[in-house]
Design an enzyme around this catalytic site. Sequence first.
Site, PDB file in Angstrom:
ATOM      1  N   GLU A  47       0.825  -1.209   0.000  1.00 16.79           N
ATOM      2  CA  GLU A  47       0.000   0.000   0.000  1.00 16.79           C
ATOM      3  C   GLU A  47       0.860   1.261   0.000  1.00 16.79           C
ATOM      4  O   GLU A  47       0.570   2.230  -0.700  1.00 16.79           O
ATOM      5  CB  GLU A  47      -0.918   0.024   1.229  1.00 16.79           C
ATOM      6  CG  GLU A  47      -1.819  -1.195   1.359  1.00 16.79           C
ATOM      7  CD  GLU A  47      -1.229  -2.271   2.251  1.00 16.79           C
ATOM      8  OE1 GLU A  47      -1.978  -2.782   3.100  1.00 16.79           O
ATOM      9  OE2 GLU A  47      -0.034  -2.585   2.107  1.00 16.79           O
ATOM     10  N   CYS A  70      -2.430  -3.397   7.352  1.00 16.97           N
ATOM     11  CA  CYS A  70      -2.065  -3.636   8.749  1.00 16.97           C
ATOM     12  C   CYS A  70      -2.333  -2.395   9.590  1.00 16.97           C
ATOM     13  O   CYS A  70      -2.353  -1.266   9.082  1.00 16.97           O
ATOM     14  CB  CYS A  70      -0.606  -4.059   8.848  1.00 16.97           C
ATOM     15  SG  CYS A  70       0.569  -2.782   8.343  1.00 16.97           S
ATOM     16  N   CYS A  79      -0.032   0.484   7.869  1.00 19.42           N
ATOM     17  CA  CYS A  79      -0.481   0.944   6.549  1.00 19.42           C
ATOM     18  C   CYS A  79      -1.834   1.646   6.626  1.00 19.42           C
ATOM     19  O   CYS A  79      -2.130   2.508   5.795  1.00 19.42           O
ATOM     20  CB  CYS A  79      -0.571  -0.247   5.591  1.00 19.42           C
ATOM     21  SG  CYS A  79       1.034  -0.958   5.190  1.00 19.42           S
ATOM     22  N   SER A 163      20.284 -42.777  -7.506  1.00 21.73           N
ATOM     23  CA  SER A 163      19.058 -42.051  -7.852  1.00 21.73           C
ATOM     24  C   SER A 163      19.297 -40.813  -8.710  1.00 21.73           C
ATOM     25  O   SER A 163      18.337 -40.113  -9.041  1.00 21.73           O
ATOM     26  CB  SER A 163      18.339 -41.618  -6.564  1.00 21.73           C
ATOM     27  OG  SER A 163      19.146 -40.738  -5.807  1.00 21.73           O
ATOM     28  N   TRP A 165      20.488 -39.228 -12.308  1.00 17.13           N
ATOM     29  CA  TRP A 165      19.277 -38.414 -12.145  1.00 17.13           C
ATOM     30  C   TRP A 165      18.079 -39.176 -12.677  1.00 17.13           C
ATOM     31  O   TRP A 165      18.161 -39.736 -13.769  1.00 17.13           O
ATOM     32  CB  TRP A 165      19.427 -37.099 -12.891  1.00 17.13           C
ATOM     33  CG  TRP A 165      20.511 -36.247 -12.339  1.00 17.13           C
ATOM     34  CD1 TRP A 165      21.779 -36.101 -12.814  1.00 17.13           C
ATOM     35  CD2 TRP A 165      20.409 -35.392 -11.198  1.00 17.13           C
ATOM     36  NE1 TRP A 165      22.483 -35.214 -12.059  1.00 17.13           N
ATOM     37  CE2 TRP A 165      21.653 -34.756 -11.050  1.00 17.13           C
ATOM     38  CE3 TRP A 165      19.413 -35.099 -10.292  1.00 17.13           C
ATOM     39  CZ2 TRP A 165      21.910 -33.855 -10.029  1.00 17.13           C
ATOM     40  CZ3 TRP A 165      19.666 -34.196  -9.286  1.00 17.13           C
ATOM     41  CH2 TRP A 165      20.892 -33.590  -9.162  1.00 17.13           C
ATOM     42  N   ARG A 179      11.951 -24.684  -4.963  1.00 14.49           N
ATOM     43  CA  ARG A 179      12.749 -24.336  -3.780  1.00 14.49           C
ATOM     44  C   ARG A 179      12.784 -22.832  -3.556  1.00 14.49           C
ATOM     45  O   ARG A 179      12.739 -22.365  -2.413  1.00 14.49           O
ATOM     46  CB  ARG A 179      14.184 -24.863  -3.954  1.00 14.49           C
ATOM     47  CG  ARG A 179      14.338 -26.362  -3.853  1.00 14.49           C
ATOM     48  CD  ARG A 179      15.789 -26.746  -4.123  1.00 14.49           C
ATOM     49  NE  ARG A 179      15.975 -28.189  -4.180  1.00 14.49           N
ATOM     50  CZ  ARG A 179      17.027 -28.776  -4.737  1.00 14.49           C
ATOM     51  NH1 ARG A 179      17.990 -28.041  -5.291  1.00 14.49           N
ATOM     52  NH2 ARG A 179      17.112 -30.097  -4.753  1.00 14.49           N
ATOM     53  N   THR A 191      19.608 -38.882   3.431  1.00  9.45           N
ATOM     54  CA  THR A 191      19.701 -38.223   2.122  1.00  9.45           C
ATOM     55  C   THR A 191      21.054 -37.554   1.945  1.00  9.45           C
ATOM     56  O   THR A 191      21.647 -37.601   0.858  1.00  9.45           O
ATOM     57  CB  THR A 191      18.570 -37.187   1.975  1.00  9.45           C
ATOM     58  OG1 THR A 191      17.314 -37.865   2.018  1.00  9.45           O
ATOM     59  CG2 THR A 191      18.684 -36.426   0.664  1.00  9.45           C
ATOM     60  N   ASP A 195      23.051 -39.034  -1.163  1.00  4.99           N
ATOM     61  CA  ASP A 195      22.997 -38.210  -2.376  1.00  4.99           C
ATOM     62  C   ASP A 195      23.937 -37.011  -2.360  1.00  4.99           C
ATOM     63  O   ASP A 195      24.186 -36.429  -3.419  1.00  4.99           O
ATOM     64  CB  ASP A 195      21.570 -37.700  -2.600  1.00  4.99           C
ATOM     65  CG  ASP A 195      20.581 -38.829  -2.816  1.00  4.99           C
ATOM     66  OD1 ASP A 195      21.022 -39.933  -3.194  1.00  4.99           O
ATOM     67  OD2 ASP A 195      19.371 -38.618  -2.608  1.00  4.99           O
ATOM     68  N   LEU A 288      11.351 -40.462   6.729  1.00  3.77           N
ATOM     69  CA  LEU A 288      11.064 -39.108   7.208  1.00  3.77           C
ATOM     70  C   LEU A 288       9.827 -38.550   6.508  1.00  3.77           C
ATOM     71  O   LEU A 288       9.009 -37.861   7.133  1.00  3.77           O
ATOM     72  CB  LEU A 288      12.269 -38.195   6.985  1.00  3.77           C
ATOM     73  CG  LEU A 288      12.121 -36.745   7.469  1.00  3.77           C
ATOM     74  CD1 LEU A 288      11.665 -36.665   8.913  1.00  3.77           C
ATOM     75  CD2 LEU A 288      13.444 -35.989   7.273  1.00  3.77           C
TER      76      LEU A 288
END
Length: 357
Positions: A47, A70, A79, A163, A165, A179, A191, A195, A288
């Site tokens: 704003e 807010c 704001c 694994s 690719w 990500r 992991t 990996d 997991l």
Amino acid sequence: MQRALQLAELGAGRTSPNPLVGAVVLDASGSLVGEGYHARAGEAHAEVGALAQAGERARGGTLVVTLEPCCHHGRTPPCSQAVIAAGIARVVVAMADPNPQVAGGGLAQLQAAGIEVITGVAEAEARCLNRAFIHRISSGRPLGILKWAMGIDGRTALSNGASQWISGPEARAWVHRLRAGCDAVIVGGGTVRADDPLLTSRGQRQPEPLRVVLSRRLELPAEAKVWDQSAAATLVVHGPEAPAAAAAALDKRGVPRLELESCSPRLLLEALAQRGCNQVLWECGPELAAAALAEGCVQELAAVIAPKLMGGQPARTPLGELGFTAMEQVRSWQAQAPQRLGSDLVWQLSSPAELEP
């Protein structure tokens, strides 16, 4: 409002713990005179940016904003007071702010100042855009996305554990973008050992998402890409049973760590929420992943499916044991249409509970 929603999305991955917000200002004749979006936590809200661009042309005009302004002092002033001072005559809001510090207070201040307030315009789209922020406010935990890559026979690795690719370059680039929209990427110690992943967005977000390694006993390799703090920050989270020598080795390496009462996904997410995370990505192994699902720490799924057959009875699958004994216990997920990326397909799904207003 559609333009305001487009603007809000430009801040994706950079505003946490704040929500995504976009705003436009129309002058008294209805012409567009200002635009703004919240680009980063601690910087001007949408704003304020839109009103600054509009200047005096905002007086007597309309502010269209994706989230209730807010009304409290945080890193920036409220704001609601900026909107009143600008002489705005009408405010159109997509959705009220679920944050208890606001929760209708901003709208009440505007109405008390004599400003016309219209709410609920494109509310469903605004809620979808800010589903991670809403989830953190309502649950005390960031929204969790569980992602894996697999062949069409459901395997995520060969019998020997190899694994890389499974998916092609287009799908891997898509994962980097995924990500970039998250505040943290979570893996288990297995992991890291198997990996040695880098777990970054490859520069699509600055700073990079926090890399979190959850390891009960800190049985971690001495050399791993995640120990390089220049690429991205790493946090190792462990339980009280972790050997003191292993903890001391991490301390000597300069890797921050956090001890929890137990290696519970729920406790981990509560801790990450305290650090300002709205959305996290689980890129972990099957055990997991199953624990995160069982503890209600996954609200969305992202499965990358490659046109490959890997076979093998002991070959790894995406999930460990969930304890189901009858199909009636298995819940359904809301699926989007699959997206083709090169030779691969990406199938995204949401928990039906997350779709409720």
